[in-house]
Design an enzyme around this catalytic site. Structure first.
Site, PDB file in Angstrom:
ATOM      1  N   CYS A   1      -1.964  10.474  -6.093  1.00  0.00           N
ATOM      2  CA  CYS A   1      -3.146  10.145  -5.281  1.00  0.00           C
ATOM      3  C   CYS A   1      -4.128  11.320  -5.318  1.00  0.00           C
ATOM      4  O   CYS A   1      -3.779  12.441  -4.956  1.00  0.00           O
ATOM      5  CB  CYS A   1      -2.766   9.838  -3.835  1.00  0.00           C
ATOM      6  SG  CYS A   1      -4.253   9.471  -2.866  1.00  0.00           S
TER       7      CYS A   1
ATOM      8  N   LYS B   1       4.312   6.561 -10.196  1.00  0.00           N
ATOM      9  CA  LYS B   1       2.908   6.257 -10.482  1.00  0.00           C
ATOM     10  C   LYS B   1       2.238   7.534 -10.948  1.00  0.00           C
ATOM     11  O   LYS B   1       2.191   8.534 -10.219  1.00  0.00           O
ATOM     12  CB  LYS B   1       2.203   5.677  -9.262  1.00  0.00           C
ATOM     13  CG  LYS B   1       0.766   5.310  -9.574  1.00  0.00           C
ATOM     14  CD  LYS B   1       0.298   4.143  -8.795  1.00  0.00           C
ATOM     15  CE  LYS B   1      -1.108   3.729  -9.182  1.00  0.00           C
ATOM     16  NZ  LYS B   1      -1.591   2.662  -8.324  1.00  0.00           N
TER      17      LYS B   1
ATOM     18  N   SER C   1      -6.091   5.886 -10.337  1.00  0.00           N
ATOM     19  CA  SER C   1      -7.523   6.079 -10.591  1.00  0.00           C
ATOM     20  C   SER C   1      -7.729   7.468 -11.208  1.00  0.00           C
ATOM     21  O   SER C   1      -6.930   8.384 -10.976  1.00  0.00           O
ATOM     22  CB  SER C   1      -8.313   5.974  -9.281  1.00  0.00           C
ATOM     23  OG  SER C   1      -7.914   7.001  -8.399  1.00  0.00           O
TER      24      SER C   1
ATOM     25  N   THR D   1      -9.153  -3.347  -8.998  1.00  0.00           N
ATOM     26  CA  THR D   1     -10.583  -3.591  -8.777  1.00  0.00           C
ATOM     27  C   THR D   1     -10.928  -5.076  -8.872  1.00  0.00           C
ATOM     28  O   THR D   1     -11.672  -5.611  -8.043  1.00  0.00           O
ATOM     29  CB  THR D   1     -11.427  -2.777  -9.788  1.00  0.00           C
ATOM     30  OG1 THR D   1     -11.033  -1.410  -9.701  1.00  0.00           O
ATOM     31  CG2 THR D   1     -12.913  -2.879  -9.476  1.00  0.00           C
TER      32      THR D   1
ATOM     33  N   LEU E   1      -5.449   7.332   1.558  1.00  0.00           N
ATOM     34  CA  LEU E   1      -4.156   6.757   1.976  1.00  0.00           C
ATOM     35  C   LEU E   1      -4.136   6.182   3.400  1.00  0.00           C
ATOM     36  O   LEU E   1      -3.229   6.482   4.184  1.00  0.00           O
ATOM     37  CB  LEU E   1      -3.036   7.816   1.834  1.00  0.00           C
ATOM     38  CG  LEU E   1      -2.717   8.282   0.418  1.00  0.00           C
ATOM     39  CD1 LEU E   1      -1.733   9.460   0.449  1.00  0.00           C
ATOM     40  CD2 LEU E   1      -2.146   7.149  -0.413  1.00  0.00           C
TER      41      LEU E   1
ATOM     42  N   GLY F   1     -11.558   0.638 -12.755  1.00  0.00           N
ATOM     43  CA  GLY F   1     -12.239  -0.455 -13.455  1.00  0.00           C
ATOM     44  C   GLY F   1     -12.454  -0.173 -14.931  1.00  0.00           C
ATOM     45  O   GLY F   1     -11.765   0.655 -15.533  1.00  0.00           O
TER      46      GLY F   1
ATOM     47  N   LYS G   1       0.840  -1.209   0.000  1.00  0.00           N
ATOM     48  CA  LYS G   1       0.000   0.000   0.000  1.00  0.00           C
ATOM     49  C   LYS G   1       0.878   1.262   0.000  1.00  0.00           C
ATOM     50  O   LYS G   1       1.917   1.307   0.674  1.00  0.00           O
ATOM     51  CB  LYS G   1      -0.894  -0.029   1.253  1.00  0.00           C
ATOM     52  CG  LYS G   1      -1.716   1.233   1.492  1.00  0.00           C
ATOM     53  CD  LYS G   1      -2.851   1.409   0.513  1.00  0.00           C
ATOM     54  CE  LYS G   1      -3.577   2.745   0.710  1.00  0.00           C
ATOM     55  NZ  LYS G   1      -4.433   3.108  -0.436  1.00  0.00           N
ATOM     56  N   SER G   2       0.446   2.288  -0.699  1.00  0.00           N
ATOM     57  CA  SER G   2       1.157   3.571  -0.651  1.00  0.00           C
ATOM     58  C   SER G   2       1.240   4.038   0.788  1.00  0.00           C
ATOM     59  O   SER G   2       0.213   4.112   1.488  1.00  0.00           O
ATOM     60  CB  SER G   2       0.409   4.642  -1.451  1.00  0.00           C
ATOM     61  OG  SER G   2       0.482   4.374  -2.815  1.00  0.00           O
TER      62      SER G   2
HETATM   63  N1  OXC Z   1      -5.065   6.357  -5.575  1.00  0.00           N
HETATM   64  C1  OXC Z   1      -4.116   6.391  -4.653  1.00  0.00           C
HETATM   65  O1  OXC Z   1      -2.989   6.707  -4.978  1.00  0.00           O
HETATM   66  N2  OXC Z   1      -4.446   6.111  -3.371  1.00  0.00           N
HETATM   67  C2  OXC Z   1      -5.723   5.633  -3.002  1.00  0.00           C
HETATM   68  N3  OXC Z   1      -6.668   5.822  -4.013  1.00  0.00           N
HETATM   69  C3  OXC Z   1      -6.317   6.109  -5.296  1.00  0.00           C
HETATM   70  O2  OXC Z   1      -7.129   6.186  -6.167  1.00  0.00           O
HETATM   71  C4  OXC Z   1      -6.139   6.195  -1.678  1.00  0.00           C
HETATM   72  O3  OXC Z   1      -5.605   5.737  -0.672  1.00  0.00           O
HETATM   73  O4  OXC Z   1      -6.969   7.102  -1.642  1.00  0.00           O
END
Ligand code: OXC
Length: 308
Positions: free
Chosen positions: A127, A161, A191, A269, A72, A218, A44-45
């Site tokens: 993010c 990213k 996303s 997803t 996050l 998705g 996870k970030s």
């Molecule tokens: N991208 C992110 O980098 N982090 C997560 N959601 C997202 O779409 C998050 O933790 O909100």
């Protein structure tokens, strides 16, 4: 495996691994990924300090994907450095994901992970879900400031990213920075930020944070992700590895990312919806497609998109 591949100098046993995000925050979840057919263990970030994230509901499944604004939630970077040591025994590449809330945060975390057991470091510049913070990679000056302080801190390959870009000039500007600072890989795309899903019966958005504005994931975003992979593949001339992410839920989706130019793909997803069996299934489907089309390796098919 026909679908073995590489990101920078790191070998991956197959083309598919998990994306940073779903079910990769705690050691128990990371061990499930370690024992699955995911070709890497993406964590996870993380931020400097632990975060509980945004108020709920913050993740909602949609007919063609999901919308979320997690904010996050994570245990703080020092925990993920410890997890990397504990996950080493699985003999699978481990990928850290760092999401600073300031330039100094990025420096501190990248420096620390450079001395850790991880094999790749993904620097999350995109993010969309932290209230009051914009996505760094939409600001090229800010991005350069981050790259200046993180790009010479060690030998573990660094990646970025990235958010979705919708204009070639933006991909071009980012590609110049990526090449200037010797970035080893990119991950396209995070996303699609700040979208809005409405429940017309309740006359309300479907998630609570940021008055309903959240990251879209998705099927909805697959063409956007493919376009970004392709644009960067053409701009970076195979000097930088590419992870594709966004709407991959079958071997056929993965194959589309492959011919667009992705060296490997990440799934989010579909992992959230289906669990870890998705890695086995998507891998098998991709292997069958490669065989049917007489491709003998990922390398042979990569970037092979034709033009009309
Ligand atoms: N991208 C992110 O980098 N982090 C997560 N959601 C997202 O779409 C998050 O933790 O909100």
């Amino acid at each position: 495996m026909l679908s073995k591949t590489k990101i920078s100098k790191i070998e991956l046993a197959s083309y598919i691994c998990n994306a940073s995000g779903p079910s990769d925050s705690i050691l128990e979840e990371l061990e499930i990924i370690a024992k699955s057919d995911s070709s890497a263990i993406m964590m996870k970030s993380c931020t400097i300090k632990p975060r509980i994230g945004n108020p709920e509901p913050r993740y909602v499944h949609l007919p063609l994907g999901s919308i979320q604004s997690m904010g996050l939630p994570n245990l703080g970077y020092q925990k993920y450095i410890r997890f990397a040591s504990q996950l080493k025994k699985y003999n699978k590449p481990i990928i850290a994901s760092v999401a600073g809330l300031s330039i100094e945060d990025y420096r501190v975390m990248v420096e620390a992970f450079q001395k850790s057991e991880v094999n790749l470091i993904e620097v999350n510049l995109s993010c969309p879900n932290v209230e009051g913070k914009s996505q760094v990679a939409y600001d090229f000056e800010q991005t350069e400031k981050v790259l200046r302080v993180i790009s010479n801190l060690g030998d573990i390959p660094l990646g970025l990213k990235l958010p979705a870009y919708f204009d070639f000039i933006h991909q071009k500007q980012m590609a110049q920075l990526i090449l200037k600072y010797n970035i080893s890989f990119i991950t396209c795309i995070n996303s699609v930020g700040n979208t809005l899903f409405i429940d017309p019966e309740k006359e309300m958005p479907v998630i609570k944070p940021k008055k309903g504005f959240g990251g879209l994931c998705g099927d909805y975003i697959k063409p956007i992700a493919l376009a970004n992979v392709r644009a960067f593949y053409e701009l970076l001339d195979d000097k930088v590895s590419i992870f594709g992410v966004g709407g991959i839920k079958s071997g056929l989706d993965a194959f589309e990312f492959l011919i667009a130019g992705a060296d490997a793909v990440q799934v989010a997803t579909v992992f959230e919806k289906e669990g870890e069996s998705c890695f086995t299934r998507i891998n098998q489907e991709l292997e069958e497609i490669l065989k049917r089309k007489n491709y003998n390796s990922i390398q042979e098919a990569k970037g092979r998109l034709k033009h009309l």
